[in-house]
Design a protein around this motif. Sequence first.
Motif, PDB file in Angstrom:
ATOM      1  N   LEU A  85       0.813  -1.210   0.000  1.00  0.00           N
ATOM      2  CA  LEU A  85       0.000   0.000   0.000  1.00  0.00           C
ATOM      3  C   LEU A  85       0.849   1.264   0.000  1.00  0.00           C
ATOM      4  O   LEU A  85       0.591   2.197  -0.780  1.00  0.00           O
ATOM      5  CB  LEU A  85      -0.942  -0.010   1.201  1.00  0.00           C
ATOM      6  CG  LEU A  85      -1.833   1.223   1.363  1.00  0.00           C
ATOM      7  CD1 LEU A  85      -2.776   1.369   0.167  1.00  0.00           C
ATOM      8  CD2 LEU A  85      -2.631   1.147   2.663  1.00  0.00           C
ATOM      9  N   ILE A  99     -10.475  -0.895   2.864  1.00  0.00           N
ATOM     10  CA  ILE A  99      -9.524  -1.589   3.737  1.00  0.00           C
ATOM     11  C   ILE A  99     -10.313  -2.345   4.792  1.00  0.00           C
ATOM     12  O   ILE A  99     -11.120  -1.753   5.515  1.00  0.00           O
ATOM     13  CB  ILE A  99      -8.547  -0.593   4.377  1.00  0.00           C
ATOM     14  CG1 ILE A  99      -7.757   0.121   3.272  1.00  0.00           C
ATOM     15  CG2 ILE A  99      -7.599  -1.304   5.346  1.00  0.00           C
ATOM     16  CD1 ILE A  99      -6.905   1.253   3.746  1.00  0.00           C
ATOM     17  N   SER A 115       2.193   2.159  -3.381  1.00  0.00           N
ATOM     18  CA  SER A 115       1.177   2.574  -4.347  1.00  0.00           C
ATOM     19  C   SER A 115       0.674   3.985  -4.077  1.00  0.00           C
ATOM     20  O   SER A 115       0.268   4.704  -4.996  1.00  0.00           O
ATOM     21  CB  SER A 115      -0.003   1.591  -4.330  1.00  0.00           C
ATOM     22  OG  SER A 115      -0.807   1.777  -3.176  1.00  0.00           O
ATOM     23  N   VAL A 130      -7.674  -3.586   0.052  1.00  0.00           N
ATOM     24  CA  VAL A 130      -6.613  -4.142   0.901  1.00  0.00           C
ATOM     25  C   VAL A 130      -7.275  -4.972   1.995  1.00  0.00           C
ATOM     26  O   VAL A 130      -8.057  -4.439   2.787  1.00  0.00           O
ATOM     27  CB  VAL A 130      -5.748  -3.036   1.538  1.00  0.00           C
ATOM     28  CG1 VAL A 130      -4.662  -3.656   2.418  1.00  0.00           C
ATOM     29  CG2 VAL A 130      -5.120  -2.159   0.468  1.00  0.00           C
ATOM     30  N   TYR A 153     -10.702   3.494  -1.985  1.00  0.00           N
ATOM     31  CA  TYR A 153      -9.894   2.569  -1.194  1.00  0.00           C
ATOM     32  C   TYR A 153     -10.815   1.854  -0.209  1.00  0.00           C
ATOM     33  O   TYR A 153     -11.601   2.492   0.500  1.00  0.00           O
ATOM     34  CB  TYR A 153      -8.795   3.311  -0.423  1.00  0.00           C
ATOM     35  CG  TYR A 153      -7.671   3.794  -1.298  1.00  0.00           C
ATOM     36  CD1 TYR A 153      -6.514   3.033  -1.487  1.00  0.00           C
ATOM     37  CD2 TYR A 153      -7.762   5.017  -1.948  1.00  0.00           C
ATOM     38  CE1 TYR A 153      -5.484   3.477  -2.300  1.00  0.00           C
ATOM     39  CE2 TYR A 153      -6.738   5.472  -2.762  1.00  0.00           C
ATOM     40  CZ  TYR A 153      -5.601   4.691  -2.934  1.00  0.00           C
ATOM     41  OH  TYR A 153      -4.588   5.121  -3.749  1.00  0.00           O
ATOM     42  N   VAL A 170      -3.564   6.323   3.861  1.00  0.00           N
ATOM     43  CA  VAL A 170      -4.344   6.792   2.704  1.00  0.00           C
ATOM     44  C   VAL A 170      -4.719   8.264   2.888  1.00  0.00           C
ATOM     45  O   VAL A 170      -4.564   9.084   1.968  1.00  0.00           O
ATOM     46  CB  VAL A 170      -5.603   5.930   2.507  1.00  0.00           C
ATOM     47  CG1 VAL A 170      -6.506   6.536   1.435  1.00  0.00           C
ATOM     48  CG2 VAL A 170      -5.223   4.504   2.135  1.00  0.00           C
ATOM     49  N   ALA A 183      -3.355   1.739   8.096  1.00  0.00           N
ATOM     50  CA  ALA A 183      -3.489   1.758   6.639  1.00  0.00           C
ATOM     51  C   ALA A 183      -4.393   2.909   6.201  1.00  0.00           C
ATOM     52  O   ALA A 183      -4.089   3.621   5.233  1.00  0.00           O
ATOM     53  CB  ALA A 183      -4.037   0.420   6.150  1.00  0.00           C
TER      54      ALA A 183
END
Length: 337
Positions: A8, A22, A11, A136, A20, A37, A33
Amino acid sequence: MPLRLEELAGSLKAQLAPIYFISGDETLLVQEACDAVVAAAQAQGYGERSVLYAEPGFKWHELRSEAASMSLFAERRIIDVRIPGNKVDREGSEVLREYADEPAPDTLLLLRSARLEGRQRSSAWFKALDGAGVVVQVWPIGIGALPRWLDARLRADELVLEPDALDYLAAQVEGNLLAAVQEIAKLKLLQLPQPITVEALTRVMEDAAHYDAFELIDAVLGGDLERVQRMLGVLRQEGVSLFAVLGALVAQLRRLRGGAGGRMPPQRQRLIGGFMRRLGSAAVIDRALAQCALIDAQGKGQLLGDAWLSLENLCLRLAGSRALPSLEAQLPVLHRS
């Protein structure tokens, strides 16, 4: 597009996806995470953030309205949708599929939830999100990978532990990554001489291990005697119901007795295959289920003896120990007079 958690960060340095999603049961890792983002989006000019809580009764048209509304403060914005548990109802499925087909301009949609079941990962709304953005799935860190994960976190804070101290830390915080992070923060503040020894570590930390019945069963299947004993001690100390643990064990044994396992992931099939080879015969499962019935009777006060100790003996025997007597052998002295 599916990404592994470790992919992640890389990217996010490129062009951001419009969506996104998650998910996972490791709350700390999911939160980190999502924070990554948000930080990447803010660095690229997403200056406004709206948070929606998709709790029971949530009207998913609010996401439509939020996406369609004009921002008063920023040209770009983040819509952060938090789904307690992992349930998306019919309306939610429809809204998410529509949004994935046509994401709102200058908007980053971030969704987070608990771990998804297989049927949810096969749903139309999940596939739509996967096709339009980044998905993810955050998996738990097992005991085998935990020392490496801890070592990386420690070194990021310029801390070095001796190998036995690292193993001790992993055993203490297994199943509780938040406690692991807290212990690392504590060690950083204490500024102990490095590399930190196991003796120094034991003086400054408390046992933060936290387990559930299913982790215990995995330890039994894997033949990890020391871990089985430790887990049962923690479960009992934390006040977990004996019958909850026993019920999970009985359910697993019954599934194995019925020949379940064809649709399991390869890693779990290997785990169960090793367990069945260790037992040598499916008839052993019948005897184990009979002992579970006796432990249940002990827990209800119908037989003498410590039900937790009997459960520990049974689990250790199933894990491979041959030094303990079976409960049936003790029946003559267990009946109440």
